[in-house]
Each structure stands twice: as structure tokens, then as C-alpha cells.
Design a protein around this motif. Structure first.
Motif, PDB file in Angstrom:
ATOM      1  N   GLN A 159     -12.119   4.911  -3.518  1.00 18.72           N
ATOM      2  CA  GLN A 159     -10.377   4.484  -3.457  1.00 18.72           C
ATOM      3  C   GLN A 159     -10.546   5.590  -1.995  1.00 18.72           C
ATOM      4  O   GLN A 159     -11.653   6.588  -1.111  1.00 18.72           O
TER       5      GLN A 159
ATOM      6  N   TYR B 221       0.853  -1.606  -0.343  1.00 20.37           N
ATOM      7  CA  TYR B 221      -0.062  -0.277   0.049  1.00 20.37           C
ATOM      8  C   TYR B 221       0.922   1.436  -0.045  1.00 20.37           C
ATOM      9  O   TYR B 221       0.844   2.161  -1.026  1.00 20.37           O
TER      10      TYR B 221
ATOM     11  N   MET C  44      -4.621   6.064   3.566  1.00 20.59           N
ATOM     12  CA  MET C  44      -3.564   4.864   3.498  1.00 20.59           C
ATOM     13  C   MET C  44      -3.236   4.877   5.122  1.00 20.59           C
ATOM     14  O   MET C  44      -2.224   3.575   5.003  1.00 20.59           O
ATOM     15  N   TYR C  45      -2.001   6.168   4.882  1.00 16.28           N
ATOM     16  CA  TYR C  45      -1.172   5.894   6.041  1.00 16.28           C
ATOM     17  C   TYR C  45      -1.024   5.655   7.018  1.00 16.28           C
ATOM     18  O   TYR C  45      -0.497   5.075   7.537  1.00 16.28           O
TER      19      TYR C  45
ATOM     20  N   LYS D 245      -8.949   8.703   0.822  1.00 14.17           N
ATOM     21  CA  LYS D 245      -7.744   9.282   1.027  1.00 14.17           C
ATOM     22  C   LYS D 245      -6.410   9.018   1.473  1.00 14.17           C
ATOM     23  O   LYS D 245      -6.257   8.166   2.263  1.00 14.17           O
ATOM     24  N   GLN D 246      -5.652   9.840   0.886  1.00 11.92           N
ATOM     25  CA  GLN D 246      -4.285   9.448   1.153  1.00 11.92           C
ATOM     26  C   GLN D 246      -3.385   9.547   2.327  1.00 11.92           C
ATOM     27  O   GLN D 246      -2.465   8.355   2.891  1.00 11.92           O
TER      28      GLN D 246
ATOM     29  N   THR E 155       0.598   3.891  -2.948  1.00  9.84           N
ATOM     30  CA  THR E 155       0.116   5.845  -2.581  1.00  9.84           C
ATOM     31  C   THR E 155       0.447   6.553  -2.902  1.00  9.84           C
ATOM     32  O   THR E 155       0.447   7.294  -2.901  1.00  9.84           O
ATOM     33  N   SER E 156       2.384   6.560  -2.507  1.00  8.77           N
ATOM     34  CA  SER E 156       3.238   7.169  -2.925  1.00  8.77           C
ATOM     35  C   SER E 156       3.271   7.034  -4.666  1.00  8.77           C
ATOM     36  O   SER E 156       3.938   8.634  -4.612  1.00  8.77           O
TER      37      SER E 156
ATOM     38  N   ASP F 276      -4.664   8.473  -3.868  1.00  9.92           N
ATOM     39  CA  ASP F 276      -5.737   8.228  -3.451  1.00  9.92           C
ATOM     40  C   ASP F 276      -5.941   6.783  -4.034  1.00  9.92           C
ATOM     41  O   ASP F 276      -6.102   6.423  -4.789  1.00  9.92           O
ATOM     42  N   VAL F 277      -5.984   5.894  -3.125  1.00 11.08           N
ATOM     43  CA  VAL F 277      -6.182   4.078  -3.557  1.00 11.08           C
ATOM     44  C   VAL F 277      -7.358   3.555  -3.219  1.00 11.08           C
ATOM     45  O   VAL F 277      -6.799   3.538  -2.246  1.00 11.08           O
TER      46      VAL F 277
END
Length: 677
Positions: free
Chosen positions: A170, A144, A176-177, A172-173, A148-149, A153-154
Motif C-alpha cells: 500500500q 484512486y 497517492m495524492y 501512503k495517502q 484513498t479518501s 493508504d491503498v
């Protein structure tokens, strides 16, 4: 690579008419219902995920090449085929390599989710289950992180999806972090007793691999586009865990780090986590070859009768900016470049290529704009897995996902951001000291000519002896009959007992020795004078002397003719702290020093573009570099790299992120394309 690749064989189930109802439970192929029933099957499933990381779509090629090979440290030298691979920022969302990263990251995530959904199924030792689960969680977080990097957004998928789960929103980044952090922190707990000491090799995830990668995640999180600067404290926390573990250290010889990767020799102290490629266990099928050292490597072709030859395309060249970033000996001779005090320069910026077919010739390549990227050298790959003599083969170089030097530089950067440079110097200076070869002692720094001599028709041999050390080598540079300088090609052997405690003696030329044969044309030195052998013969005990400048028949059947005064030189060794960064820098200047040091240390390891992005300066830096490169010869066809320069000029704001693949957008209606695409 000490792992077994999972093999799946699917057969069609036979149907019988003697049963009233169809038995829908398969017996002759694997599903999640009839797999994951033993510890071995859990391990095999995990092995498959590790193996897929070394697919061409990921680290066997694309992640270290396609979208990271045109920055200010390295540029593609390709035209149309470079565009087809995404090298020159001319790609779009339909490019197959854009889709490949996305696809195989999610393939890995799906396989991990299936494993985690069934992790408690078999009866097994709890500690072994924790190790498998911890590695799986980490790898999910890592995949992941890749997604994301690169794409922002995925979709977030944490369990095996149903067959009709096509449209997935998707995330938000920033969220995801948080999920990446959650997976990796749980992995840290589960792997608390699983260290490189226990594993004995580093191409599986261990405790410090989790901690080092978490530090990198926090560093990216702290930078653009999230700019969550509170995460710099987490960078300090997690780099300290690695540093204070005592399990890792820098290899004293920077070059040896990459030789070990080519030879599949595990350096568990320097390389915290690497992706293995070779395969070593008896009866285990080796993985297919990879492109590490091929596109980003030293140009060479296979030569039919040369078993040491190898094949490498060398589709990128270094930049003069990278080459010039390494410190040189200010008093050294240009040949045509001055010797660097930093041993990393001539390893990373290869000043030669291999040409010809029979025999193969090592040809110099002195122009920095056209030097090959020399970090990953296929010439060190064992011949057993090298493509030689026209016979197909594989090349297997392991990929360093994260190294201890990166941990030290991350620690320095976070410390400087939060507290200023005072306590950050220690970390960057460790990396610089190793870069200059000074971790455990002193080496030869420079060679100064005392007498240039005269009458030289060829470059004399140079030997450097004494001073308590060994391994230093140099090459004489002759111009106009004089030795104008000695190019220091190696400052010394970087092993215990080989460092210098005093200045060694430099001997230029071959000295006269009685009782041996001399060939015509040889030049020898005796009593500070240079002689040329004009007639071959065997020497006697009478040494050649110079009186009138005439020939001296000092050997039986041979003649020595006086050529001129012999050249002499002296050597200077380093002082242990002279590699240290300039003291007293302010916060901004120290941050710039960190940026430069990361380029010198980590070039071609697929982090430079990501660094420029997280610093929020990627587009501006590329525009400034394009102007600088133009003014410094990059656009000259014969001596520069105009194809790479054009790639730099193509950079725009949309290239901060990769576009989401066209295929995925058509399939998943809840995806939205990244800005600019």
C-alpha cells in the motif's frame, strides 16, 4: 447517457489435430493482444469504465447512500437492515458494501491500465487519441481519489498486473495524492481543447471537469488527515480556471438542476460532470436502473391505476438542524413551519409523502425530523422508464459528481483560509443569491395580513398578480374562522420576464361574478364582505350585499348569507442583495458560514461526511450533534428519528476511514488494516 456499453463474449477455442503445434493466439475471443486495434475499440473500452461508475457498488447506490447517510444533515430511519447496509456505523470489515467500493474501483483501474498500455496501438487521429487518453488518465486518478479518501493508504497499480501479482504494497495517502495530481494534470493537457461546448453533454470528462475535480482533490489534500495547507493555493488556481473559462454558470432555479437530472436533460453550465444513466442514442440499450431517489428520496409506492405513481423507499430523513439552517420570513405564519426565504429548504426537505394505493394521496409531513430528503425526486422521471401499474421498470436519475456551485464554495473557502473573507464574499453570495431565487431579479418575499377577516369555514383561494412578475403562489391558513396568514409556497417563476419590479396584488378568496352558478357551501367575497352560499343557484346581475346580517337572495334560486368581514393582505418583494451573507465577519466566522452554506447547498450529494472529515471535526461534530438532537426531539419515537440518532451515537474515531475489506486483507498480505478495525 450518450455512451455504448461494452459487451464481451467469450467462447472456447476449438482445437484441431492437423497442426503440429498449438496456436496460442486466440481468434474467437478478445485479449489485450487482439483487442485495442482500432479507435472504436479504444472508445468501447473507455465506455465500459464510464458504465461501471454507475454500478450499484459505486454511484448507482453505495457512494451516495450507504456510508454517507447518517450525519448532521440526514439520518437513516432504519434499524437492523440499516446496519446491514452500513447506515448506522455498526459495520465491520466483512460487510459486502465495504468490499464493493474497493473491488469495482480497482476493476475500473485495471481496465484503464489495459487501455493505457495499448493506447498507441491503433493508427488514428492524434487529437482523438489524446481525448481518449486524457479521459482515461483522469478516470484512473478519480478512482484512486475514491479509494484513498475512503480507505487511506491503498495499493498503487499503474500497469496491467501479472497473474501472480497478488501481494501489492500500500502507498501512503500523501503519495497517492501526488499520483492523482499527476494523472489529472496530464489529462488537463491532453483535454485542453475538449470542452463541454465541443462534447455537447457532460457525462463524459471534459477540460473543466478535470479542473473542478483537481480543485476538490487539493481541498481534501489541504485538510485532515494530510493537512497540507499549501494546497489551498492550488484550490484557488483550479477553481479560477473553471470560473474564468466562461463555460459554467449557476442555473437560476436551484430546483431545476435536479429536475434536469431526473429527466436526463443536460445542464452543462451548472453540472460540470454528471454520471449519465438513461441512454439516448437510437439502438443503444439503456443502462439498468439506479437507486438515486429511492433510498434517499420521497416515500411513495406504486399505485395500480395511477400512471404518475412511482416507488421510493425513503430510508433516510432529514435533520432538524438542516431544516432550521435555512432562513425563514420572521413575520410569516407558522403552518406549522414558517415559509423559508431560501427556496432550497422546501425542495431539499420534502414536507410530504405519498400514501395509499388507490387513489394515491399526497400527505403532509410537517415534522422536520421525519421529512424525506427531497433533492432527487423520482416523480420527475419520465413515465417511460418508471415502475408503474405493477409492471417492472427502471428509474434513471443522473448523478451530479461536481457542480458549479461547489466550485464557487471551494473558491470562497480557500480564499478565506489564505487571505481572509474580504474577497471571498463574492463567491458565497453568488450561491446564496441563487438559493433565494434572486440571480436575475426580485421575487415575493413575504405576505402580510392587513385584515384577518371572520367567518371562514374553509381556506380561501389566494392569487398573486401584477407587479411585473408571475409565478408566486400562497396558501391561506385559517384558524378560528380567521385567515391568520398566507404561507408563501413559491416566491415566483425564476425565468426571464417573470421577476417582480414592484409589489404584486394579493387577492384572498373567490369574488362574486354575475352569470355563473354557485354551489352550496361556497364562500365568496364582495365589497369587502364574506358570504356563504346556503342555497345553490345561478347568479344574476345583482351582487350580494350586507345590510342586516340576514340572507340576501341575490341570485335566482340561491341564497347568500353574510359570514363576516373579508380578509386582505399585501405582498413585499425582495431587494436584490438581501440574500448576501452578513458583512464584516472575521475569518473564523466566515469559515463557519462556508460550512453551513455547503450543507444547505450540497446536502445529500455525498460530500457532507467528507467535508466534516477534512475539517478535522467529524467525530466531535457528531458527538455535539447527538447531544443537540437529543435535546431537540430526535429521540422521540412518534415525532423524531431514534434509529438515526442511535446511528449518530455509534460514531467513533475509527469511522473517519472505512476498514479495508477482509477479503482483500486475506488475499494481499502486504495490506495493513486501518486503525480501530
Amino acid at each position: 447517457m450518450k455512451r455504448i456499453c461494452i459487451l464481451a463474449c467469450i467462447a472456447i477455442a476449438g482445437l484441431t489435430s492437423c497442426k503440429k503445434f498449438l496456436d496460442t493466439k486466440p481468434t474467437d475471443f478478445y485479449t489485450s493482444d487482439n483487442y485495442y486495434g482500432t479507435e472504436a475499440q479504444l472508445q468501447q473500452a473507455l465506455n465500459g469504465v464510464y458504465g461501471d461508475l454507475m454500478r450499484p457498488e459505486l454511484y448507482a447506490q453505495v457512494m451516495g447512500f450507504n456510508f454517507v447517510s447518517t450525519t448532521d444533515e440526514v439520518m437513516s430511519n432504519r434499524t437492523a437492515d440499516g446496519d446491514a447496509r452500513g447506515l448506522r456505523y455498526n459495520y465491520d470489515a466483512s460487510l459486502v458494501h465495504i468490499a464493493g467500493i474497493w473491488r469495482y474501483a480497482y476493476v475500473g483501474i485495471n481496465n484503464i491500465n489495459a487501455l493505457l498500455d495499448n493506447i498507441d496501438k491503433p493508427a488514428m487521429d492524434a487529437s482523438r487519441r489524446n481525448i481518449i487518453k486524457g479521459q482515461a488518465l483522469f478516470l484512473r486518478g478519480f478512482l484512486y481519489f475514491i479509494l484513498t479518501s475512503n480507505y487511506g493508504d491503498v495499493p498503487l497499480v499503474l500497469h496491467t498486473p501479472a497473474i501472480n501479482d497478488v501481494n501489492m504494497p500500500q502507498v501512503k495517502q500523501a503519495d497517492m495524492y501526488k499520483q492523482i495530481e499527476k494523472d489529472m494534470k496530464e489529462a488537463e493537457i491532453l483535454l485542453k481543447d475538449y470542452t463541454v461546448t465541443q462534447a455537447k453533454f457532460n457525462d463524459v470528462v471534459t477540460l473543466t471537469a478535470v479542473q473542478a475535480m483537481l480543485a476538490r482533490v487539493y481541498l481534501y489534500w489541504a485538510g485532515y488527515p494530510q493537512n497540507n495547507t499549501t494546497k489551498y493555493q492550488d484550490v484557488i488556481t483550479y477553481t479560477d480556471k473553471v470560473i474564468l473559462s466562461g463555460l459554467h454558470a449557476l442555473n437560476p432555479d436551484y430546483r431545476q438542476v435536479f429536475i434536469n437530472l431526473a429527466r436526463d436533460q443536460y445542464d452543462v453550465k451548472e453540472n460540470i460532470w454528471e454520471l449519465g444513466s438513461l441512454g439516448a442514442a437510437a439502438g443503444v440499450v439503456n443502462k439498468s436502473g439506479n437507486d438515486i431517489g429511492n433510498f434517499v428520496g420521497i416515500q411513495s409506492t406504486v399505485t395500480a391505476l395511477d400512471s404518475t405513481s412511482y416507488n421510493a423507499a425513503a430510508w433516510v430523513w432529514v435533520t432538524k438542524k438542516l431544516f432550521d439552517s435555512y432562513e425563514v420570513d420572521p413575520g410569516g405564519v407558522a403552518a406549522p413551519n414558517k415559509a423559508s426565504l431560501d427556496i432550497r429548504r422546501d425542495w431539499n426537505c420534502a414536507g410530504y409523502i405519498y400514501t395509499g394505493t388507490n387513489p394515491r394521496v399526497k400527505a403532509t409531513r410537517p415534522n422536520p425530523w421525519q421529512m424525506c430528503a427531497g433533492k432527487f425526486r423520482r416523480e420527475y422521471v419520465p413515465q417511460a422508464i418508471r415502475n408503474t401499474n405493477g409492471v417492472g421498470g427502471t428509474y434513471n436519475i443522473n448523478w451530479p459528481v461536481i457542480r458549479y456551485s461547489d466550485v464557487l464554495l471551494m473558491r470562497a473557502e480557500a480564499e478565506n483560509y489564505l487571505n481572509g473573507p474580504a474577497n471571498a464574499y463574492n463567491y458565497i453570495n453568488q450561491v446564496r443569491k441563487r438559493g433565494y431565487g434572486l440571480m436575475n431579479g426580485n421575487v415575493v418575499k413575504s405576505i402580510t395580513m392587513v385584515k384577518l377577516g371572520d367567518g371562514y369555514t374553509q381556506a380561501p383561494a389566494v392569487s398573486i398578480t401584477g407587479g411585473g412578475g408571475s409565478g408566486a403562489t400562497g396558501t391561506a391558513i385559517v384558524t378560528g374562522g380567521k385567515v391568520n396568514g398566507i404561507y408563501l409556497s413559491n416566491p415566483g417563476a425564476l425565468t426571464p420576464g417573470s421577476y417582480y419590479t414592484s409589489s404584486p396584488v394579493v387577492v384572498i378568496g373567490t369574488f362574486w361574478t354575475p352569470g355563473i352558478s354557485y354551489a352550496a357551501g361556497m364562500q365568496i367575497t364582495n365589497n369587502g364582505m364574506l358570504y356563504t352560499v346556503t342555497t345553490a343557484g345561478t347568479s344574476t346581475n345583482t351582487a350580494p350585499t350586507h345590510t342586516t346580517g340576514a340572507s340576501d337572495a341575490a341570485v335566482t334560486g340561491a341564497v347568500f348569507t353574510y359570514a363576516g368581514e373579508a380578509a386582505t393582505a399585501t405582498a413585499t418583494i425582495t431587494v436584490g442583495n438581501e440574500s448576501d451573507l452578513t458583512p464584516g465577519l472575521n475569518k473564523e466566522a466566515f469559515q463557519q458560514a462556508i460550512r453551513d452554506e455547503r450543507m444547505r447547498e450540497l446536502c445529500f450529494e455525498a460530500v457532507r461526511k467528507a467535508d466534516l472529515i477534512r475539517w478535522g471535526s467529524f467525530v466531535t461534530d457528531m458527538q455535539n450533534f447527538a447531544a443537540w438532537a437529543t435535546s431537540n426531539g430526535a429521540g422521540v419515537t412518534s415525532t423524531g428519528n431514534p434509529n438515526g440518532l442511535q446511528g449518530i451515537r455509534n460514531v467513533s474515531a475509527r469511522h473517519v476511514m472505512l476498514p479495508k475489506p477482509t477479503y482483500e486483507l486475506n488475499l494481499n498480505r502486504l495490506l495493513t488494516q486501518n486503525e480501530g478495525w
